[in-house]
Design a protein around this motif. Structure first.
Motif, PDB file in Angstrom:
ATOM      1  N   MET A  45       0.833  -1.201   0.000  1.00 36.33           N
ATOM      2  CA  MET A  45       0.000   0.000   0.000  1.00 36.33           C
ATOM      3  C   MET A  45       0.873   1.259   0.000  1.00 36.33           C
ATOM      4  N   LEU A  46       1.896   1.275   0.838  1.00 36.06           N
ATOM      5  CA  LEU A  46       2.808   2.414   0.897  1.00 36.06           C
ATOM      6  C   LEU A  46       3.508   2.626  -0.437  1.00 36.06           C
ATOM      7  N   LEU A  47       3.912   1.528  -1.077  1.00 42.48           N
ATOM      8  CA  LEU A  47       4.601   1.629  -2.369  1.00 42.48           C
ATOM      9  C   LEU A  47       3.671   2.181  -3.447  1.00 42.48           C
ATOM     10  N   ILE A  48       2.458   1.658  -3.529  1.00 43.82           N
ATOM     11  CA  ILE A  48       1.526   2.090  -4.567  1.00 43.82           C
ATOM     12  C   ILE A  48       1.109   3.537  -4.358  1.00 43.82           C
TER      13      ILE A  48
ATOM     14  N   ARG B 147      -1.515   9.923 -12.659  1.00 42.55           N
ATOM     15  CA  ARG B 147      -1.170   9.941 -14.081  1.00 42.55           C
ATOM     16  C   ARG B 147      -0.388   8.689 -14.469  1.00 42.55           C
ATOM     17  N   THR B 148       0.494   8.233 -13.587  1.00 43.47           N
ATOM     18  CA  THR B 148       1.250   7.006 -13.859  1.00 43.47           C
ATOM     19  C   THR B 148       0.327   5.796 -13.877  1.00 43.47           C
ATOM     20  N   MET B 149      -0.596   5.714 -12.917  1.00 41.63           N
ATOM     21  CA  MET B 149      -1.531   4.598 -12.896  1.00 41.63           C
ATOM     22  C   MET B 149      -2.416   4.610 -14.134  1.00 41.63           C
ATOM     23  N   GLN B 150      -2.821   5.777 -14.572  1.00 37.92           N
ATOM     24  CA  GLN B 150      -3.649   5.874 -15.766  1.00 37.92           C
ATOM     25  C   GLN B 150      -2.877   5.393 -16.994  1.00 37.92           C
ATOM     26  N   ARG B 151      -1.595   5.695 -17.045  1.00 39.19           N
ATOM     27  CA  ARG B 151      -0.781   5.320 -18.200  1.00 39.19           C
ATOM     28  C   ARG B 151      -0.600   3.803 -18.309  1.00 39.19           C
ATOM     29  N   PHE B 152      -0.469   3.133 -17.158  1.00 35.21           N
ATOM     30  CA  PHE B 152      -0.199   1.693 -17.173  1.00 35.21           C
ATOM     31  C   PHE B 152      -1.451   0.842 -16.931  1.00 35.21           C
ATOM     32  N   ALA B 153      -2.633   1.448 -16.899  1.00 33.45           N
ATOM     33  CA  ALA B 153      -3.856   0.694 -16.617  1.00 33.45           C
ATOM     34  C   ALA B 153      -4.112  -0.377 -17.669  1.00 33.45           C
ATOM     35  N   TRP B 154      -3.947  -0.024 -18.945  1.00 33.59           N
ATOM     36  CA  TRP B 154      -4.226  -0.992 -20.011  1.00 33.59           C
ATOM     37  C   TRP B 154      -3.268  -2.180 -19.956  1.00 33.59           C
TER      38      TRP B 154
ATOM     39  N   MET C 196      -9.445   0.508 -12.843  1.00 34.08           N
ATOM     40  CA  MET C 196      -8.370   1.330 -13.394  1.00 34.08           C
ATOM     41  C   MET C 196      -8.538   1.520 -14.894  1.00 34.08           C
ATOM     42  N   THR C 197      -8.824   0.428 -15.605  1.00 34.52           N
ATOM     43  CA  THR C 197      -8.899   0.475 -17.070  1.00 34.52           C
ATOM     44  C   THR C 197     -10.113   1.260 -17.546  1.00 34.52           C
ATOM     45  N   ILE C 198     -11.271   0.985 -16.947  1.00 38.90           N
ATOM     46  CA  ILE C 198     -12.483   1.695 -17.383  1.00 38.90           C
ATOM     47  C   ILE C 198     -12.402   3.172 -17.010  1.00 38.90           C
ATOM     48  N   ALA C 199     -11.816   3.474 -15.834  1.00 39.70           N
ATOM     49  CA  ALA C 199     -11.623   4.880 -15.461  1.00 39.70           C
ATOM     50  C   ALA C 199     -10.657   5.566 -16.418  1.00 39.70           C
ATOM     51  N   ALA C 200      -9.594   4.854 -16.814  1.00 38.62           N
ATOM     52  CA  ALA C 200      -8.633   5.425 -17.765  1.00 38.62           C
ATOM     53  C   ALA C 200      -9.296   5.690 -19.115  1.00 38.62           C
ATOM     54  N   TYR C 201     -10.170   4.792 -19.537  1.00 37.54           N
ATOM     55  CA  TYR C 201     -10.855   4.968 -20.828  1.00 37.54           C
ATOM     56  C   TYR C 201     -11.849   6.134 -20.766  1.00 37.54           C
ATOM     57  N   LEU C 202     -12.702   6.140 -19.755  1.00 36.62           N
ATOM     58  CA  LEU C 202     -13.748   7.164 -19.690  1.00 36.62           C
ATOM     59  C   LEU C 202     -13.185   8.549 -19.399  1.00 36.62           C
TER      60      LEU C 202
ATOM     61  N   ASN D  73     -13.568  12.279  -3.710  1.00 34.48           N
ATOM     62  CA  ASN D  73     -14.160  13.526  -4.167  1.00 34.48           C
ATOM     63  C   ASN D  73     -13.132  14.643  -4.302  1.00 34.48           C
ATOM     64  N   GLN D  74     -12.052  14.551  -3.523  1.00 32.15           N
ATOM     65  CA  GLN D  74     -11.010  15.571  -3.552  1.00 32.15           C
ATOM     66  C   GLN D  74      -9.909  15.261  -4.568  1.00 32.15           C
ATOM     67  N   ALA D  75     -10.088  14.238  -5.389  1.00 34.51           N
ATOM     68  CA  ALA D  75      -9.060  13.863  -6.360  1.00 34.51           C
ATOM     69  C   ALA D  75      -8.810  14.992  -7.354  1.00 34.51           C
ATOM     70  N   HIS D  76      -7.625  15.000  -7.914  1.00 36.71           N
ATOM     71  CA  HIS D  76      -7.187  16.102  -8.765  1.00 36.71           C
ATOM     72  C   HIS D  76      -7.834  16.080 -10.144  1.00 36.71           C
ATOM     73  N   ASP D  77      -8.143  14.901 -10.661  1.00 36.30           N
ATOM     74  CA  ASP D  77      -8.651  14.805 -12.030  1.00 36.30           C
ATOM     75  C   ASP D  77      -9.784  13.795 -12.114  1.00 36.30           C
ATOM     76  N   THR D  78     -10.351  13.660 -13.295  1.00 38.82           N
ATOM     77  CA  THR D  78     -11.481  12.756 -13.506  1.00 38.82           C
ATOM     78  C   THR D  78     -11.083  11.308 -13.261  1.00 38.82           C
ATOM     79  N   PHE D  79      -9.914  10.914 -13.735  1.00 34.96           N
ATOM     80  CA  PHE D  79      -9.461   9.541 -13.526  1.00 34.96           C
ATOM     81  C   PHE D  79      -9.398   9.206 -12.047  1.00 34.96           C
ATOM     82  N   GLY D  80      -8.827  10.094 -11.253  1.00 34.40           N
ATOM     83  CA  GLY D  80      -8.706   9.860  -9.822  1.00 34.40           C
ATOM     84  C   GLY D  80     -10.053   9.755  -9.137  1.00 34.40           C
ATOM     85  N   ARG D  81     -10.993  10.630  -9.517  1.00 34.02           N
ATOM     86  CA  ARG D  81     -12.322  10.583  -8.897  1.00 34.02           C
ATOM     87  C   ARG D  81     -13.059   9.300  -9.259  1.00 34.02           C
TER      88      ARG D  81
END
Length: 379
Positions: free
Chosen positions: A71-74, A80-87, A134-140, A307-315
């Protein structure tokens, strides 16, 4: 006056240092406190549910120790990194599910595990609980919201393949949770209530088709849920004993390690799926209320962080993870208390298990990442 001034300066600098430390580690202290509280209580209940086995408690503690490190590592990775590697993550886990169908390990009448000889045995389906949202959030997050029909079709295809592979293992509980994680992302992306009502109606209409495609043991679970007394010594044994254990606990409970249903081994799977029945018998209504309060605080904090996430992917990702956790808790408590059919879903952070514990903590690491990186990244 001078002493008061320097005391105020010291207190202010100390608060700033503490906030800086949590931000530097990308951890949320309130969420972490709730997790540690539930896990500690779970180890206490596990000691009793496991027949005073120190081996189970030590193994579970080691797993949670490793899970907290993961958990600490992730949490250090930016959204943005998680969004990039989701697929990439989605494709790898899907291939693992295919490998389970080909060379997976059989256990307890199912084929759900991959084994690395001499190292580890794990369930790839647990990883799909993270890869799917992760993948569906990255796509949408890269599409115009609310999603259109074409986007919804793509999401259904992304969801359908892994869910079909998991259901064929068979693993109804995990396939249901993976489906929920995808559906929550789609709902949070902004669907009209009319569309939701139409989908709900189609789902109800498809129930007969679902019934005829279920395995025999899955049908038996539904029939047992409707009337557990029809086979009290067979299929209805589990639910009857769990309801008896919870009811016999009363308000204050029988005391730690003083339960009869669990200690005399009337209650099956008491250290995994039915561990909440042990808690209800030994700690009563008060113990159940305390646990549910901890879960509600954890879910409330998670929703706030999403709700406090920075971008749409995070939310989208954060909201889906914490809502899926809610379904996790609701389904387990519901099936043990007889409100829902038994589907083999463990109680999160309490039940004994390896891959599930790591997956849960990894999800909370993602939640902390989308929250804390918002605080350190300018809009």
């Amino acid at each position: 006056m001078m002493i008061d001034y320097w005391q105020r300066v010291y207190r202010r600098s100390r608060r700033q240092y503490q906030r800086l430390s949590w931000r530097t580690l990308h951890l949320d202290p309130w969420l972490l406190l709730a997790l540690l509280t539930i896990v500690t209580g779970g180890l206490i209940v596990l000691y009793s549910a496991g027949g005073e086995s120190t081996y189970l408690v030590e193994a579970q503690a080691l797993r949670f120790g490793a899970a907290f490190l993961i958990m600490l590592l992730i949490a250090q990775f930016s959204p943005r990194t998680m969004q990039r590697f989701a697929w990439f993550f989605y494709v790898v886990v899907t291939l693992m599910l295919v490998a389970v169908d080909v060379i997976g390990t059989h256990a307890m009448g199912a084929q759900r595990w991959l084994t690395i000889p001499g190292l580890i045995r794990f369930q790839p389906s647990e990883l799909m609980k993270l890869a799917m949202p992760m993948t569906i959030a990255a796509y949408l997050s890269r599409r115009v919201l609310p999603p259109g029909w074409l986007d919804l079709l793509v999401c259904l295809l992304l969801m359908g393949v892994p869910v079909a592979l998991i259901a064929s293992q068979p693993d109804l509980g995990t396939s249901m949770l993976v489906t929920a994680s995808a559906v929550f992302v789609i709902l949070l992306a902004g669907l009209s209530w009319r569309f939701i009502a139409v989908c709900g109606g189609l789902g109800i209409a498809a129930m007969p088709l679902l019934w005829f495609n279920m395995h025999q043991y899955q049908r038996q679970r539904v029939l047992t849920f409707l009337n557990p007394e029809s086979d009290p010594l067979g299929a209805g044994w589990n639910i009857i004993q769990s309801k008896t254990a919870i009811g016999s606990g009363g308000i204050h409970g029988k005391g730690w390690m003083q339960g009869t249903q669990s200690q005399l081994e009337f209650l099956p799977e008491r250290h995994t799926d039915f561990i909440v029945a042990v808690l209800g018998e030994e700690f009563g209504l008060i113990g159940m209320a305390v646990l549910m309060s901890c879960y509600l605080l954890l879910i409330w904090r998670g929703l706030y962080m999403a709700n406090q996430a920075h971008d749409t992917f995070g939310r989208l990702l954060g909201g889906s993870l914490i809502l899926t956790f809610f379904v996790y808790v609701f389904v387990n408590v519901g099936m043990v208390s007889g409100v829902l059919p038994v589907v083999g879903v463990p109680l999160p952070l309490i039940s004994y298990g390896g891959t599930a514990s790591v997956t849960l903590m990894a999800g909370f690491g993602m939640l902390m990442a989308v929250f804390t990186h918002h605080k350190t990244t300018p809009r």
